[in-house]
Design a protein around this motif. Structure first.
Motif, PDB file in Angstrom:
ATOM      1  N   LYS A   1       6.227   3.495  -6.070  1.00  0.00           N
ATOM      2  CA  LYS A   1       5.818   3.787  -4.691  1.00  0.00           C
ATOM      3  C   LYS A   1       7.024   4.343  -3.957  1.00  0.00           C
ATOM      4  N   GLU A   2       7.451   5.517  -4.344  1.00  0.00           N
ATOM      5  CA  GLU A   2       8.684   6.060  -3.811  1.00  0.00           C
ATOM      6  C   GLU A   2       8.419   7.244  -2.897  1.00  0.00           C
ATOM      7  N   MET A   3       7.150   7.460  -2.527  1.00  0.00           N
ATOM      8  CA  MET A   3       6.870   8.590  -1.657  1.00  0.00           C
ATOM      9  C   MET A   3       7.561   8.426  -0.317  1.00  0.00           C
ATOM     10  N   ALA A   4       7.915   9.519   0.279  1.00  0.00           N
ATOM     11  CA  ALA A   4       8.451   9.494   1.630  1.00  0.00           C
ATOM     12  C   ALA A   4       7.385   8.916   2.543  1.00  0.00           C
ATOM     13  N   SER A   5       7.751   8.621   3.767  1.00  0.00           N
ATOM     14  CA  SER A   5       6.843   7.938   4.679  1.00  0.00           C
ATOM     15  C   SER A   5       5.419   8.421   4.448  1.00  0.00           C
ATOM     16  N   SER A   6       4.546   7.458   4.223  1.00  0.00           N
ATOM     17  CA  SER A   6       3.234   7.804   3.723  1.00  0.00           C
ATOM     18  C   SER A   6       2.341   8.388   4.799  1.00  0.00           C
ATOM     19  N   SER A   7       1.930   9.605   4.600  1.00  0.00           N
ATOM     20  CA  SER A   7       0.944  10.204   5.486  1.00  0.00           C
ATOM     21  C   SER A   7       0.097  11.166   4.663  1.00  0.00           C
ATOM     22  N   ALA A   8      -0.975  11.606   5.264  1.00  0.00           N
ATOM     23  CA  ALA A   8      -1.885  12.488   4.550  1.00  0.00           C
ATOM     24  C   ALA A   8      -1.279  13.871   4.413  1.00  0.00           C
ATOM     25  N   GLY A   9      -1.592  14.545   3.327  1.00  0.00           N
ATOM     26  CA  GLY A   9      -1.219  15.945   3.198  1.00  0.00           C
ATOM     27  C   GLY A   9      -2.253  16.791   3.930  1.00  0.00           C
TER      28      GLY A   9
ATOM     29  N   MET B   1       0.830  -1.207   0.000  1.00  0.00           N
ATOM     30  CA  MET B   1       0.000   0.000   0.000  1.00  0.00           C
ATOM     31  C   MET B   1       0.861   1.252   0.000  1.00  0.00           C
ATOM     32  N   ALA B   2       2.053   1.174   0.606  1.00  0.00           N
ATOM     33  CA  ALA B   2       2.964   2.314   0.647  1.00  0.00           C
ATOM     34  C   ALA B   2       4.354   1.790   0.933  1.00  0.00           C
ATOM     35  N   ASN B   3       5.309   2.265   0.153  1.00  0.00           N
ATOM     36  CA  ASN B   3       6.690   1.956   0.456  1.00  0.00           C
ATOM     37  C   ASN B   3       7.187   3.128   1.271  1.00  0.00           C
ATOM     38  N   ASN B   4       7.410   2.931   2.509  1.00  0.00           N
ATOM     39  CA  ASN B   4       7.649   4.087   3.377  1.00  0.00           C
ATOM     40  C   ASN B   4       8.997   4.752   3.161  1.00  0.00           C
ATOM     41  N   ASN B   5       9.805   4.134   2.314  1.00  0.00           N
ATOM     42  CA  ASN B   5      10.981   4.802   1.748  1.00  0.00           C
ATOM     43  C   ASN B   5      11.984   5.309   2.782  1.00  0.00           C
ATOM     44  N   SER B   6      12.045   4.605   3.880  1.00  0.00           N
ATOM     45  CA  SER B   6      13.101   4.945   4.833  1.00  0.00           C
ATOM     46  C   SER B   6      14.421   4.505   4.222  1.00  0.00           C
ATOM     47  N   SER B   7      15.516   5.082   4.683  1.00  0.00           N
ATOM     48  CA  SER B   7      16.821   4.724   4.127  1.00  0.00           C
ATOM     49  C   SER B   7      17.114   3.249   4.354  1.00  0.00           C
ATOM     50  N   ALA B   8      16.479   2.663   5.356  1.00  0.00           N
ATOM     51  CA  ALA B   8      16.710   1.260   5.651  1.00  0.00           C
ATOM     52  C   ALA B   8      15.950   0.341   4.690  1.00  0.00           C
TER      53      ALA B   8
END
Ligand SMILES: [Cu+2]
Length: 318
Positions: free
Chosen positions: A206-214, A190-197
């Protein structure tokens, strides 16, 4: 696409440089200039707007009245404004309305069927095929989130009637591990939270930064990106459909003021003035970016929590 043009400009620039220096140098060695004949120009892509593909027209004929259905969705869970402790969010949907035989279901032989598009924040949607089966979001990270849902056909064209689209905002307290993706109970991302780890995200952009609402205002015009997404293979890649949901905005061709702008790779911007899917043919193999944007009557993008301008990467393999 960007990469192609960059390769082209570099390959043209290098011989030009070599030629410049060769003309100044005393010992002429034009090896580098003659080598240019082996450079093959990259394939270019010209996309053409084409009518609804015949295979979809034929599919529709076999569906009875389903395509005139007016499915209505309700998000039972998470409730509007819910605060959820932990990192698992149960998604429960209620489907009603004038269904005319429309029912989400995956055909086990074809792997296709009517389904619901489920979007966490502004990530690519995942498909929900059987509303009797649980659909859980796992490892949802702490913070405010949005969930958007709407019914879709086997070829991913959304139903656009009133009541088909639903959105809720909810908050997760505690939350999951931002170093890992948010998935469903069946393993869909559903979301790749894209942390450096996290491993380099390659899947469906799905490269968005940690997924949260705008900072989203549900009362304001909202463009929800639906298609294209993911990988397109063989005949599925020609043509490719662009489809989206619109709330609180009417397009010019439908009696309103708004336009939807789309940009493929680094092509010139084009506009959609009627709220209908479009099909584009002429895609070449490789990765492409597709950007959809809601534009107001002054030609300016309408901001709504960052959701009204969305770029996805898709992969075409013909
Ligand atoms: Cu779909």
């Amino acid at each position: 696409m960007n990469r192609h043009r960059n390769v082209l400009s570099v390959s043209l620039a290098l011989p030009a440089f070599a030629l410049f220096f060769a003309s100044c140098a005393t010992a002429p060695d034009n090896k580098s200039t003659t080598a240019t004949t082996t450079v093959t120009p990259p394939a270019t892509q010209t996309l053409t707007l084409v009518p609804r593909p015949q295979k979809i027209v034929d599919l529709m004929k076999g569906r009875g009245e389903q395509d005139e259905a007016k499915p209505a969705l309700k998000i039972v869970s998470p409730a509007k404004g819910a605060v959820i402790n932990g990192s698992t969010v149960d998604v429960k949907l209620d489907l009603s309305g004038d269904l005319k035989g429309y029912m989400p279901h995956k055909d086990p032989t074809t792997g296709k069927g009517n389904h619901i598009h489920v979007i966490l924040d502004n990530q690519p949607y995942e498909a929900y095929y059987d509303l009797n089966e649980p659909f859980e979001l796992r490892n949802v990270i702490a913070g405010k989130h949005t969930l958007r849902v709407f019914p879709s056909r086997p070829w991913h064209e959304s139903y656009k009637n009133e009541g088909a689209f639903q959105m809720v905002e909810f908050t997760v307290k505690g939350g999951g591990d931002a170093a890992k993706p948010t998935t469903t109970n069946t393993g869909q991302t559903m979301a790749n939270n894209n942390s450096s780890a996290a491993p380099k995200p390659t899947r469906e952009g799905k490269e968005m930064a940690s997924s949260s609402a705008g900072a989203l205002d549900p009362a304001k015009p909202l463009l929800t990106y639906s298609r294209p997404k993911g990988e397109y293979k063989a005949e599925d890649a020609n043509p490719i459909m662009i489809d989206f949901w619109l709330t609180g905005a009417k397009l010019k061709g439908d009696g309103g003021d708004y336009r939807v702008r789309y940009i493929v790779d680094d092509d010139d911007a084009k506009y959609i003035d009627k709220w209908e899917p479009i099909w584009l043919s002429g895609w070449i193999n490789g990765k492409h970016s597709v950007r959809l944007e809601l534009i107001d009557k002054d030609g300016k993008p309408v901001d709504n929590g960052g959701y009204n301008t969305t770029t996805r990467e898709i992969t075409v393999t013909k």
